[in-house]
Design a protein around this motif. Structure first.
Motif, short mmCIF file in Angstrom:
data_model
loop_
_atom_site.label_atom_id
_atom_site.label_comp_id
_atom_site.label_asym_id
_atom_site.label_seq_id
_atom_site.Cartn_x
_atom_site.Cartn_y
_atom_site.Cartn_z
N TRP A 152 0.94 -1.09 0.02
CA TRP A 152 0.20 0.20 -0.12
C TRP A 152 0.99 1.50 0.14
O TRP A 152 0.74 2.51 -0.46
CB TRP A 152 -0.93 0.24 1.15
N LEU A 153 2.08 1.14 1.10
CA LEU A 153 2.61 2.54 1.12
C LEU A 153 3.67 2.73 -0.34
O LEU A 153 4.05 3.81 -1.20
CB LEU A 153 3.72 2.23 2.07
N ASP A 154 4.03 1.49 -0.71
CA ASP A 154 4.82 1.30 -1.94
C ASP A 154 3.61 1.85 -3.97
O ASP A 154 4.48 2.50 -4.10
CB ASP A 154 5.58 0.25 -2.48
N PHE A 155 2.71 1.54 -3.56
CA PHE A 155 1.59 1.82 -4.73
C PHE A 155 0.93 2.92 -4.11
O PHE A 155 0.99 3.90 -5.35
CB PHE A 155 0.23 1.38 -4.04
N SER A 156 0.70 4.20 -3.10
CA SER A 156 0.55 5.00 -2.90
C SER A 156 1.40 6.37 -3.36
O SER A 156 1.20 7.15 -3.88
CB SER A 156 0.44 5.30 -1.30
#
Length: 203
Positions: free
Chosen positions: A99-103
């Protein structure tokens, strides 16, 4: 975060889409290129292959069109997330990292975050797009907090705020000094933040 697919601006008017969809796609691309205030409804209608009468039939004002553009940008972001998140089902820590990488990848690029950019251009707190932006920013922050809780991290609310503020600052940095500046350190900063909130295993 424009996300209008591979459809170029010059092709929107010829696309086999309902007029409302063409209008929103054209508006998103024009707003992305030139900013919210520099683009008039005449330019949007022309790019959409329609006219002002049709535009105003679907949107009572340019402000409501801006709000719809922000709404669709958020929907595209969440749809993209839903397409990749199943790869980490059953592994909450890996899901948080994804999620953090994607965001970071989706919302930090050469023009920064579309929502943050729009918010800066809309000082009127009662603008209809402001509510869309604020509601979705809160939603993204809460999604981060829930993933932190699921991952068993300490003080997940504080960590979610730290991560949210870091990413918001990264968006501004991209806009001001580009992708070659301090933003390159963000992935490492995220790792350090998460590590500080990871429970220590007693010997």
């Amino acid at each position: 975060m424009n996300n209008i697919g591979t459809l170029a601006l010059e092709d929107i008017a010829k696309a086999d889409l309902p007029p409302k969809d063409r209008i929103v796609r054209a508006a998103r691309e024009l707003f992305y290129r030139s900013g919210l205030h520099s683009v008039g409804v005449d330019a949007i209608a022309e790019a959409a292959g329609t006219n002002k009468m049709t535009l105003y039939r679907h949107f009572d004002s340019k402000d409501l069109l801006i709000a719809e553009c922000m709404r669709q940008i958020c929907a595209d972001f969440l749809n993209a997330w839903e397409s990749v998140s199943p790869s980490c089902e059953g592994d909450p820590k890996r899901l948080l990292k994804l999620w953090l990488d994607f965001s970071f990848d989706q919302k930090t690029h050469s023009r920064g975050c579309a929502l943050a950019n729009a918010a800066v251009q809309l000082p009127d707190k009662d603008h209809p797009a402001k509510r869309v932006i604020e509601d979705n920013k809160r939603k993204f922050r809460e999604m981060t907090a829930q993933l932190c809780r699921n991952a068993g991290l300490e003080d997940p609310e504080l960590l979610a705020d730290e991560l949210f503020l870091l990413c918001e600052g990264a968006h501004v940095s991209v806009e001001s000094v580009g992708t070659e500046g301090p933003v390159q350190q963000v992935p490492r900063m995220i790792e350090n933040m998460v590590a500080r909130h990871t429970p220590r295993i007693s010997a």
